[in-house]
Design a protein around this motif. Structure first.
Motif: not given
Length: 178
Positions: A134-137, A142-149, A164-168, A104-106
């Motif tokens: 890992a589940a959120m990342i 899958r929803a199109g976000f890029t891991r930025e740092g 913390e991982a930052v995705l945008g 459901l998260s995606v």
């Protein structure tokens, strides 16, 4: 309600509050991983519950997540820190334990993107999550976000610092649902 394939986002109802508070807030260890603010004992029904029905705000949009197949409350989702000048916001989601692991998260993230980009006219959406989530990342990717740092040891989580991982995601990278 804004619909995805599996989920819908709607305004929070008073009847959602005790369920969300009990299942998402009272689990101290899990809540400490999901929120940068310290956990404090807040009694059910308190106006200080993070799930209390909020007044409409330009800075945040709080939703209840409904699983469409069952019409059950599945969790919460929000855009927060909405900055109309920069046209950017942060994303947060939290699903009730019984609804985790169902993919459901995606869908929730995609529906939040529709709200942020198509309804609110934002340019950028950002997710901050613990680097070991890992589940959120995976859902964000899958929803199109890029891991930025990675923000090294930036989160105090239940007695220790964690990365913390930052995705945008930018509006011109977003693929609207068809």
């Amino acid at each position: 309600m804004i619909h995805g394939e599996k989920t819908g986002l709607r305004a929070r109802h008073e009847s959602d509050v005790p369920v969300l508070h009990s299942e998402l807030y009272d689990d101290v260890a899990t809540r400490s991983r999901a929120d940068s603010r310290p956990w404090r004992p807040v009694p059910p029904g308190s106006a200080r519950s993070p799930y209390a029905v909020p007044e409409p705000s330009d800075e945040a949009a709080c939703f209840s997540v409904v699983e469409l197949a069952s019409d059950e409350l599945a969790g919460e989702a929000l855009l927060w820190g909405i900055d109309q000048h920069q046209r950017a916001a942060h994303i947060g989601i939290s699903l009730r334990p019984a609804f985790r692991g169902r993919g459901l998260s995606v869908d929730v993230l995609r529906v939040l993107c529709t709200y942020g980009f198509a309804v609110r006219g934002l340019h950028r959406l950002q997710i901050e999550t613990l680097a070991d989530n890992a589940a959120m990342i995976t859902a964000a990717t899958r929803a199109g976000f890029t891991r930025e740092g990675t923000l090294r040891r930036s989160a105090w989580v239940y007695g220790a610092f964690a990365d913390e991982a930052v995705l945008g995601l930018l509006v011109d990278e977003w693929t609207p649902a068809t």
